[in-house]
Enzyme design. Sequence first.
Site, PDB file in Angstrom:
ATOM      1  N   ASP A  60       0.920  -1.137  -0.079  1.00 25.44           N
ATOM      2  CA  ASP A  60       0.027   0.023  -0.083  1.00 25.44           C
ATOM      3  C   ASP A  60       0.707   1.116   0.021  1.00 25.44           C
ATOM      4  OD1 ASP A  60      -1.897   1.944   0.490  1.00 25.44           O
ATOM      5  OD2 ASP A  60      -2.753   1.049   2.331  1.00 25.44           O
ATOM      6  N   GLY A  93      -2.213  -4.181  -2.637  1.00 21.80           N
ATOM      7  CA  GLY A  93      -2.174  -2.540  -2.579  1.00 21.80           C
ATOM      8  C   GLY A  93      -3.254  -2.147  -1.339  1.00 21.80           C
ATOM      9  N   HIS A  94      -3.527  -0.935  -1.705  1.00 22.86           N
ATOM     10  CA  HIS A  94      -4.440  -0.314  -0.890  1.00 22.86           C
ATOM     11  C   HIS A  94      -5.819  -0.931  -0.852  1.00 22.86           C
ATOM     12  CE1 HIS A  94      -5.755   3.176   1.416  1.00 22.86           C
ATOM     13  NE2 HIS A  94      -6.802   3.462   0.731  1.00 22.86           N
ATOM     14  N   PHE A  95      -6.474  -1.280  -1.784  1.00 22.41           N
ATOM     15  CA  PHE A  95      -7.689  -2.005  -2.201  1.00 22.41           C
ATOM     16  C   PHE A  95      -7.430  -3.364  -1.974  1.00 22.41           C
ATOM     17  CE2 PHE A  95      -8.714   2.282  -3.242  1.00 22.41           C
ATOM     18  CZ  PHE A  95      -9.808   2.739  -2.566  1.00 22.41           C
TER      19      PHE A  95
END
Length: 290
Positions: free
Chosen positions: A239, A265-267
């Site tokens: 992320d 990652g972030h999602f």
Amino acid sequence: MVAGVHHRYAEVHGRRLFYREAGHPDAPAVVLLHGYPTSSFMFRDLIPRLADCYRVIAPDHLGFGLSDAPSVDEFDYTFDALTDLTEELLDQLGVDRYAIYVQDYGAPIGWRLTLRHPDAITAIVTQNGNGYDQGFIEDFWAPVWAYQREQTPETEAAVRTALGVDAIRWQYVTGVPDESLVSPDTWSHDAALIGRPGNDLVQLKLFRDYATNPPLYRALHEQLRSNRIPVLAVWGHNDPIFGPDGARAFGKDAPDAEIHLLDGGHFLLETAVEEVAELMRDFLGRVLTR
């Protein structure tokens, strides 16, 4: 059998909030709280994977997704105010004990719920949802911090870049093992809703108000220690916004915290929803029967 997901609206403090709900109404409740710039849409694949065992509720915060998006002149957008709406929605739905899944902006809303009603929170699942000073990636956050300190044309221009479709796409694809696994529907959907007239000022207001969140962390840590709230930190290791130190930090105050850093990652749900769902089902299956 895949559980059906209901798509509903509720009137809360004069505002229309959209939420997704699935599962038996008498099952243990799990409340999913989304981050910026998305909505409950981010949980579209997770909800059916939990709903055979849990009552799953995923609201769209005001100003996001399919919920109302009044202008900043009509509503004072703060994380306190978004928490007030979430709290009232859960009250309307008869949910007084629940686990929370928090991601990004969902984290400070979840932390406020935890501090207001610590006995209501049965467990915490944090997926790239910071609760510590550790984990903030400076390259991303420096322009936001500068804008919080001083609102000038220069500082505003720097954070406005986060509102565009290219920046939203960047949040989705950075750090994922294979970009082709992330559907373009995700960032296109988010960008269209964030781009509604006047919504830019809503998001700028929340960028400024994010400064109210880190001062709550110490009280959160005290609650984790005193109430021994079970914690699962399942984190996209790559992320670019909230780094893995944010996940590891939960182990300081929740010594039994289960921390998993996944390739993503972030999602994270876009590329690892099966892994996340499996970890959640195992975790909740154990801690909610204590």
